[in-house]
Scaffold this motif. Structure first.
Motif, PDB file in Angstrom:
ATOM      1  N   HIS A   1       5.542  -9.386  -4.841  1.00 21.34           N
ATOM      2  CA  HIS A   1       4.567 -10.481  -4.888  1.00 21.34           C
ATOM      3  C   HIS A   1       3.997 -10.767  -3.505  1.00 21.34           C
ATOM      4  N   ILE A   2       4.625 -10.215  -2.454  1.00 17.97           N
ATOM      5  CA  ILE A   2       4.113 -10.349  -1.096  1.00 17.97           C
ATOM      6  C   ILE A   2       3.453  -9.057  -0.626  1.00 17.97           C
ATOM      7  N   ILE A   3       4.087  -7.923  -0.932  1.00 23.37           N
ATOM      8  CA  ILE A   3       3.572  -6.637  -0.449  1.00 23.37           C
ATOM      9  C   ILE A   3       2.251  -6.285  -1.114  1.00 23.37           C
ATOM     10  N   ALA A   4       2.114  -6.543  -2.419  1.00 27.19           N
ATOM     11  CA  ALA A   4       0.863  -6.226  -3.114  1.00 27.19           C
ATOM     12  C   ALA A   4      -0.333  -6.960  -2.494  1.00 27.19           C
ATOM     13  N   PRO A   5      -0.233  -8.281  -2.203  1.00 24.29           N
ATOM     14  CA  PRO A   5      -1.355  -8.939  -1.507  1.00 24.29           C
ATOM     15  C   PRO A   5      -1.614  -8.383  -0.114  1.00 24.29           C
ATOM     16  N   LEU A   6      -0.561  -7.908   0.563  1.00 21.48           N
ATOM     17  CA  LEU A   6      -0.779  -7.275   1.873  1.00 21.48           C
ATOM     18  C   LEU A   6      -1.619  -6.017   1.733  1.00 21.48           C
ATOM     19  N   PHE A   7      -1.355  -5.246   0.691  1.00 17.28           N
ATOM     20  CA  PHE A   7      -2.177  -4.068   0.418  1.00 17.28           C
ATOM     21  C   PHE A   7      -3.613  -4.488   0.101  1.00 17.28           C
ATOM     22  N   THR A   8      -3.772  -5.582  -0.622  1.00 14.92           N
ATOM     23  CA  THR A   8      -5.107  -6.098  -0.936  1.00 14.92           C
ATOM     24  C   THR A   8      -5.872  -6.454   0.332  1.00 14.92           C
ATOM     25  N   SER A   9      -5.143  -6.849   1.370  1.00 13.30           N
ATOM     26  CA  SER A   9      -5.786  -7.264   2.630  1.00 13.30           C
ATOM     27  C   SER A   9      -6.244  -6.094   3.479  1.00 13.30           C
ATOM     28  N   ILE A  10      -5.747  -4.892   3.223  1.00  9.85           N
ATOM     29  CA  ILE A  10      -6.019  -3.743   4.092  1.00  9.85           C
ATOM     30  C   ILE A  10      -7.506  -3.492   4.320  1.00  9.85           C
ATOM     31  N   PRO A  11      -8.353  -3.447   3.263  1.00  5.22           N
ATOM     32  CA  PRO A  11      -9.785  -3.184   3.520  1.00  5.22           C
ATOM     33  C   PRO A  11     -10.436  -4.235   4.407  1.00  5.22           C
TER      34      PRO A  11
ATOM     35  N   VAL B   1       1.505  -1.475  -6.773  1.00  2.00           N
ATOM     36  CA  VAL B   1       2.244  -1.718  -8.022  1.00  2.00           C
ATOM     37  C   VAL B   1       2.365  -0.426  -8.815  1.00  2.00           C
ATOM     38  N   THR B   2       1.301   0.386  -8.793  1.00  2.00           N
ATOM     39  CA  THR B   2       1.341   1.680  -9.479  1.00  2.00           C
ATOM     40  C   THR B   2       2.443   2.568  -8.904  1.00  2.00           C
TER      41      THR B   2
ATOM     42  N   PHE C   1     -12.872  -2.568  -3.352  1.00  2.00           N
ATOM     43  CA  PHE C   1     -11.712  -2.000  -4.021  1.00  2.00           C
ATOM     44  C   PHE C   1     -10.420  -2.616  -3.488  1.00  2.00           C
ATOM     45  N   ALA C   2     -10.530  -3.817  -2.900  1.00  2.00           N
ATOM     46  CA  ALA C   2      -9.353  -4.465  -2.323  1.00  2.00           C
ATOM     47  C   ALA C   2      -8.273  -4.687  -3.366  1.00  2.00           C
ATOM     48  N   LYS C   3      -8.651  -5.162  -4.545  1.00  7.60           N
ATOM     49  CA  LYS C   3      -7.660  -5.384  -5.597  1.00  7.60           C
ATOM     50  C   LYS C   3      -7.052  -4.066  -6.054  1.00  7.60           C
ATOM     51  N   VAL C   4      -7.821  -2.988  -6.007  1.00  5.04           N
ATOM     52  CA  VAL C   4      -7.300  -1.676  -6.375  1.00  5.04           C
ATOM     53  C   VAL C   4      -6.212  -1.250  -5.400  1.00  5.04           C
ATOM     54  N   PHE C   5      -6.351  -1.626  -4.114  1.00  2.00           N
ATOM     55  CA  PHE C   5      -5.306  -1.330  -3.141  1.00  2.00           C
ATOM     56  C   PHE C   5      -3.995  -2.013  -3.542  1.00  2.00           C
ATOM     57  N   GLY C   6      -4.090  -3.284  -3.946  1.00  3.65           N
ATOM     58  CA  GLY C   6      -2.891  -3.982  -4.406  1.00  3.65           C
ATOM     59  C   GLY C   6      -2.324  -3.355  -5.663  1.00  3.65           C
TER      60      GLY C   6
ATOM     61  N   THR D   1      -2.826   0.960 -23.932  1.00  3.04           N
ATOM     62  CA  THR D   1      -3.827   2.021 -24.077  1.00  3.04           C
ATOM     63  C   THR D   1      -4.319   2.490 -22.714  1.00  3.04           C
ATOM     64  N   PHE D   2      -4.523   1.525 -21.815  1.00  2.00           N
ATOM     65  CA  PHE D   2      -4.957   1.842 -20.449  1.00  2.00           C
ATOM     66  C   PHE D   2      -3.972   1.211 -19.462  1.00  2.00           C
ATOM     67  N   PRO D   3      -2.826   1.840 -19.242  1.00  2.00           N
ATOM     68  CA  PRO D   3      -1.845   1.305 -18.281  1.00  2.00           C
ATOM     69  C   PRO D   3      -2.435   1.218 -16.879  1.00  2.00           C
ATOM     70  N   LEU D   4      -1.831   0.385 -16.061  1.00  2.00           N
ATOM     71  CA  LEU D   4      -2.334   0.141 -14.713  1.00  2.00           C
ATOM     72  C   LEU D   4      -2.573   1.417 -13.905  1.00  2.00           C
ATOM     73  N   PRO D   5      -1.659   2.407 -13.901  1.00  2.00           N
ATOM     74  CA  PRO D   5      -1.919   3.625 -13.123  1.00  2.00           C
ATOM     75  C   PRO D   5      -3.241   4.298 -13.477  1.00  2.00           C
ATOM     76  N   TYR D   6      -3.590   4.298 -14.751  1.00  2.00           N
ATOM     77  CA  TYR D   6      -4.850   4.917 -15.160  1.00  2.00           C
ATOM     78  C   TYR D   6      -6.041   4.030 -14.824  1.00  2.00           C
ATOM     79  N   ARG D   7      -5.858   2.726 -14.869  1.00  2.00           N
ATOM     80  CA  ARG D   7      -6.971   1.832 -14.540  1.00  2.00           C
ATOM     81  C   ARG D   7      -7.373   1.989 -13.078  1.00  2.00           C
ATOM     82  N   VAL D   8      -6.389   2.188 -12.200  1.00  2.00           N
ATOM     83  CA  VAL D   8      -6.693   2.418 -10.782  1.00  2.00           C
ATOM     84  C   VAL D   8      -7.554   3.665 -10.618  1.00  2.00           C
TER      85      VAL D   8
END
Length: 391
Positions: free
Chosen positions: A180-190, A160-161, A151-156, A11-18
């Protein structure tokens, strides 16, 4: 995957949740401006020392409504086309992709529409926050960078989106390649951005102001949480298939992760209360003792002191929740997509609450620097006289 969990994800896929969580953050910022204005706190002059025309809450609400309308319309079309069927959702990723393209186009649109002043102000602030190395950092840039950490998790999720919208082929995207490595790197950006700000201020003070150094260390403490979480995920999916590459036990990784979560949470909570809100929460209850007391600073803008205690308690609870959310290996949490979204909403709420008291403390400090102790009534009278002079 359970039925409840499946229904929520489809109902609320990840792209829309972001997008939804980002728009909720925009609505929250508008309410911060509106409520603080009601409470006679001069937010525009606190944020913009150059006295430029500031954003009003009405302008922010208007911009938030534009995004809400478009995202909501696109989501309704998505529901109608896919019917919540997983195979159809995989086939129609073009619909949310169009939504992202339009949202991006609205943000960067050079024409005088859709609240251009607010959009350009936002883009300029983002450019300063990300690229500027000047030690003359305004409170607006600090607030923006701190909001980005919430919004760090939103960056990750945004990474994925991108994989879902551009490369999805029917296989669960989080198992693709190095995600599984790149997404946490995006989370680290903020946290990298805010760490850079603090170190720039510290170096700009000729390395005299240790407060900026300790603040940088606070943001750096988020990196071990993310790192040890990634290593635990790696251990589960890779190390068990090839014991020769195991160089540390799973139990050791778990202990290191627990220690890093506890340290980051407590350090961040302490900084929120004592340094950002400037509340003497940890002062001794009695002179000559080490027992912490529930004392607040002498000058408070809000009448009811219990409001500060409630804020402290909520911040304490949600600080630990957010540290756990940075951990990508917690499958019990991450498989419950509704739970993930709820935790992101709670962090938006915590940041919304934090902004009130961060700007309240800056407001009170502004009057303290003028050499006087002001009551709340006096502060409001001073604000009213400022407004009358401007008119």
């Amino acid at each position: 995957m359970s039925t409840i969990e499946w229904n929520f994800s489809n109902t609320f896929p990840l792209p829309y949740r972001v997008l939804i969580i980002s728009v909720i953050g925009l609505w929250a910022w508008g309410s911060n401006l509106q409520i603080l204005s009601w409470l006679s706190i001069d937010v525009p002059h606190l944020l913009d020392k150059n006295n430029n025309t500031p954003s009003s809450h009405k302008a922010i609400y208007n911009l938030a409504f534009i995004f809400t309308f478009w995202i909501g319309l696109n989501l309704v079309i998505f529901w109608q086309v896919t019917g919540g069927v997983e195979t159809e959702i995989a086939e129609w990723t073009s619909i949310p992709l169009v939504c992202y393209i339009i949202v991006f186009a609205i943000i960067v649109c050079p024409f005088n529409c859709c609240r251009k002043k607010e959009r350009m102000r936002f883009l300029r602030c983002i450019r300063r926050v990300v690229f500027s190395l000047s030690n003359d950092i305004s409170l607006a840039d600090v607030i923006m960078a701190d909001i980005l950490t919430s919004f760090a998790k939103v960056f990750g999720d945004l990474y994925v989106t991108g994989c879902i919208l551009l490369y999805y082929d029917g296989v669960y995207v989080r198992n693709r390649g190095w995600s599984h490595i790149i997404a946490p790197l995006f989370t680290s950006i903020p946290y990298v951005i805010r760490f850079k700000q603090c170190m720039t201020e510290y170096i700009g003070s000729n390395r005299n102001d240790k407060r900026h150094l300790f603040n940088a260390f606070k943001y750096a403490s988020a990196f071990p949480v993310i790192l040890f979480s990634v290593l635990q995920k790696w251990y589960k999916y890779e190390a068990l298939t090839d014991q020769s590459i195991v160089w540390i036990s799973h139990s050791t990784l778990f202990r290191l992760w627990i220690i890093s979560v506890a340290f980051n949470s407590m350090y961040s909570f302490y900084w929120d209360v004592v340094m950002d809100w400037k509340l003497d929460f940890f002062s001794p209850a009695y002179p000559g003792t080490l027992i912490p007391g529930l004392q607040l600073r002498p000058n408070l803008h809000f009448n009811e002191s219990f409001i500060y205690y409630v804020a402290i308690f909520i911040d304490f609870l949600l600080r630990f929740t957010w540290s756990l959310k940075l951990s990508s290996h917690l499958h019990i949490i991450h498989q419950l997509e509704g739970g993930v979204f709820l935790m992101e909403l709670l962090e938006v709420m915590r940041r919304w609450l934090w902004i009130f008291f961060r700007l309240e403390s800056a407001h009170v400090e502004r009057f303290d620097k003028k050499g006087g102790t002001y009551s709340m009534v006096e502060l409001r009278e001073h604000n009213s006289s400022d407004i009358e002079l401007k008119e």
